[in-house]
Design a protein around this motif. Sequence first.
Motif, mmCIF file in Angstrom:
data_model
loop_
_atom_site.group_PDB
_atom_site.id
_atom_site.type_symbol
_atom_site.label_atom_id
_atom_site.label_comp_id
_atom_site.label_asym_id
_atom_site.label_seq_id
_atom_site.Cartn_x
_atom_site.Cartn_y
_atom_site.Cartn_z
ATOM 1 N N PHE A 95 -1.999 7.606 0.627
ATOM 2 C CA PHE A 95 -3.138 6.741 0.349
ATOM 3 C C PHE A 95 -2.878 6.011 -0.961
ATOM 4 O O PHE A 95 -2.022 6.408 -1.759
ATOM 5 C CB PHE A 95 -4.446 7.543 0.273
ATOM 6 C CG PHE A 95 -4.466 8.612 -0.774
ATOM 7 C CD1 PHE A 95 -4.870 8.342 -2.081
ATOM 8 C CD2 PHE A 95 -4.091 9.919 -0.475
ATOM 9 C CE1 PHE A 95 -4.887 9.329 -3.046
ATOM 10 C CE2 PHE A 95 -4.114 10.914 -1.435
ATOM 11 C CZ PHE A 95 -4.507 10.619 -2.731
ATOM 12 N N ARG A 145 -7.690 4.342 -0.193
ATOM 13 C CA ARG A 145 -7.425 3.759 1.123
ATOM 14 C C ARG A 145 -6.224 4.437 1.784
ATOM 15 O O ARG A 145 -5.158 4.579 1.183
ATOM 16 C CB ARG A 145 -7.147 2.257 0.985
ATOM 17 C CG ARG A 145 -6.973 1.541 2.317
ATOM 18 C CD ARG A 145 -6.527 0.092 2.111
ATOM 19 N NE ARG A 145 -7.470 -0.647 1.303
ATOM 20 C CZ ARG A 145 -8.551 -1.255 1.786
ATOM 21 N NH1 ARG A 145 -8.827 -1.169 3.083
ATOM 22 N NH2 ARG A 145 -9.342 -1.930 0.978
ATOM 23 N N ASN A 146 -6.391 4.836 3.046
ATOM 24 C CA ASN A 146 -5.320 5.437 3.844
ATOM 25 C C ASN A 146 -4.293 4.371 4.202
ATOM 26 O O ASN A 146 -4.644 3.272 4.629
ATOM 27 C CB ASN A 146 -5.920 6.046 5.118
ATOM 28 C CG ASN A 146 -4.926 6.914 5.876
ATOM 29 O OD1 ASN A 146 -3.740 6.962 5.566
ATOM 30 N ND2 ASN A 146 -5.417 7.624 6.888
ATOM 31 N N THR A 203 -1.508 5.311 6.188
ATOM 32 C CA THR A 203 -0.712 5.916 7.261
ATOM 33 C C THR A 203 -1.431 5.741 8.599
ATOM 34 O O THR A 203 -2.552 5.235 8.666
ATOM 35 C CB THR A 203 -0.491 7.422 7.008
ATOM 36 O OG1 THR A 203 -1.725 8.133 7.221
ATOM 37 C CG2 THR A 203 -0.017 7.659 5.587
ATOM 38 N N ASP A 204 -0.782 6.206 9.657
ATOM 39 C CA ASP A 204 -1.387 6.153 10.992
ATOM 40 C C ASP A 204 -1.963 7.509 11.393
ATOM 41 O O ASP A 204 -2.177 7.775 12.570
ATOM 42 C CB ASP A 204 -0.369 5.673 12.027
ATOM 43 C CG ASP A 204 0.883 6.557 12.071
ATOM 44 O OD1 ASP A 204 0.954 7.524 11.277
ATOM 45 O OD2 ASP A 204 1.782 6.282 12.888
ATOM 46 N N ASN A 223 -4.825 10.891 10.073
ATOM 47 C CA ASN A 223 -5.945 11.263 9.217
ATOM 48 C C ASN A 223 -5.437 11.885 7.921
ATOM 49 O O ASN A 223 -4.444 12.617 7.922
ATOM 50 C CB ASN A 223 -6.856 12.269 9.922
ATOM 51 C CG ASN A 223 -7.707 11.625 11.001
ATOM 52 O OD1 ASN A 223 -7.894 10.405 11.014
ATOM 53 N ND2 ASN A 223 -8.229 12.433 11.901
ATOM 54 N N LEU A 251 -10.000 10.367 5.507
ATOM 55 C CA LEU A 251 -9.713 8.954 5.724
ATOM 56 C C LEU A 251 -9.049 8.811 7.087
ATOM 57 O O LEU A 251 -8.039 9.455 7.362
ATOM 58 C CB LEU A 251 -8.777 8.418 4.638
ATOM 59 C CG LEU A 251 -9.246 8.587 3.182
ATOM 60 C CD1 LEU A 251 -8.127 8.171 2.230
ATOM 61 C CD2 LEU A 251 -10.499 7.785 2.924
ATOM 62 N N THR A 252 -9.612 7.984 7.924
ATOM 63 C CA THR A 252 -9.021 7.762 9.244
ATOM 64 C C THR A 252 -7.817 6.827 9.115
ATOM 65 O O THR A 252 -7.604 6.212 8.077
ATOM 66 C CB THR A 252 -10.064 7.170 10.201
ATOM 67 O OG1 THR A 252 -10.553 5.939 9.649
ATOM 68 C CG2 THR A 252 -11.225 8.128 10.382
ATOM 69 N N PRO A 253 -6.979 6.719 10.167
ATOM 70 C CA PRO A 253 -5.767 5.895 10.063
ATOM 71 C C PRO A 253 -6.055 4.457 9.648
ATOM 72 O O PRO A 253 -7.148 3.929 9.870
ATOM 73 C CB PRO A 253 -5.182 5.970 11.483
ATOM 74 C CG PRO A 253 -5.682 7.279 12.021
ATOM 75 C CD PRO A 253 -7.051 7.436 11.450
ATOM 76 N N LYS A 254 -5.053 3.832 9.013
ATOM 77 C CA LYS A 254 -5.212 2.457 8.523
ATOM 78 C C LYS A 254 -5.561 1.528 9.684
ATOM 79 O O LYS A 254 -5.110 1.692 10.821
ATOM 80 C CB LYS A 254 -3.930 1.980 7.843
ATOM 81 C CG LYS A 254 -2.701 1.929 8.758
ATOM 82 C CD LYS A 254 -1.470 1.447 8.003
ATOM 83 C CE LYS A 254 -0.247 1.422 8.917
ATOM 84 N NZ LYS A 254 0.956 0.961 8.208
ATOM 85 N N THR A 270 -8.607 1.271 10.808
ATOM 86 C CA THR A 270 -9.847 1.742 11.432
ATOM 87 C C THR A 270 -10.995 1.625 10.425
ATOM 88 O O THR A 270 -10.791 1.396 9.234
ATOM 89 C CB THR A 270 -9.705 3.199 11.899
ATOM 90 O OG1 THR A 270 -9.475 4.038 10.758
ATOM 91 C CG2 THR A 270 -8.541 3.345 12.862
ATOM 92 N N GLU A 294 -10.980 3.977 7.068
ATOM 93 C CA GLU A 294 -9.711 4.122 6.359
ATOM 94 C C GLU A 294 -9.875 4.226 4.848
ATOM 95 O O GLU A 294 -8.959 4.641 4.153
ATOM 96 C CB GLU A 294 -8.789 2.944 6.668
ATOM 97 C CG GLU A 294 -9.251 1.619 6.080
ATOM 98 C CD GLU A 294 -8.235 0.501 6.262
ATOM 99 O OE1 GLU A 294 -7.087 0.813 6.621
ATOM 100 O OE2 GLU A 294 -8.603 -0.662 6.045
#
Length: 253
Positions: free
Chosen positions: A43, A68-69, A71-72, A74, A99-102, A104, A107
């Motif tokens: 992140f 901010r995430n 990666t793809d 969580n 943080l959910t995947p970038k 989304t 994120e």
Amino acid sequence: MSKILTIFLFILVLLSGCQDPSALETPKEIVVVYDPNNLPPVFVVEPLEIDFGIVHPDKIHSKNFLVRNITDKNVTLKTITTKNFTENYQFVTQLPFTLTPKGTTGEFQNIVISFTSVKPGKFDDIINWTDFKNPVTNIKAKVASVWAGDIKFGITEVGNLDLKILNLINSSNVKATVKEFEIIDPDGVILNEPAVVTPLVIEPNSRTKDIYLTFNPGEAKDYKAQIRIKIEYAGTDEHYTDETIELDGRGIF
């Protein structure tokens, strides 16, 4: 016989010297230690550095930043602290959060960091993400040794005056000397009378006599100004010399 023995020993030494040196060493086992904290960052923090600037003692100051995430997958953050001044910095967010995947809707996460100190000094620090060594996020804060509260003049009719009293406070344990006292007022509506005469000495852990400021608006609008003070301290360079005091008021008809 002695000649034959000498030749035999010479051949034996020669053969020993031709051996592979690695064959004489004890085999070493290579062990790879998996350290999740040394992985590349998953992140990012925006902004990269959180700078509170020069702040007043015994007052809470807050800043917002974003995580901010990138990666793809969580990413879950369980704890957030500072490395050194844990009693001075606080984080306002609900933990843990994921943080959910970038790309989304979940994120990123907004976080509030607050800082306060009753003592002057330098409080540079770094955020400790506990489960992650990266990214590295620096925090900067300096607490002024000589300071005053910001001044808000009341709503004042054009042609009238509003009077406020200012005291400069020396929070340090050394004598402080005000070398400069400047009102930065582009509208020319704030007056200091009687004028502050510099150099002005403030004893340790004390304050100045009352400094009178008047607000005389010339038209109906919001006004903003500043007082800039420059300080010298006796026998030390560990405190901070430049400080601004915010002034604002509103004029009406």
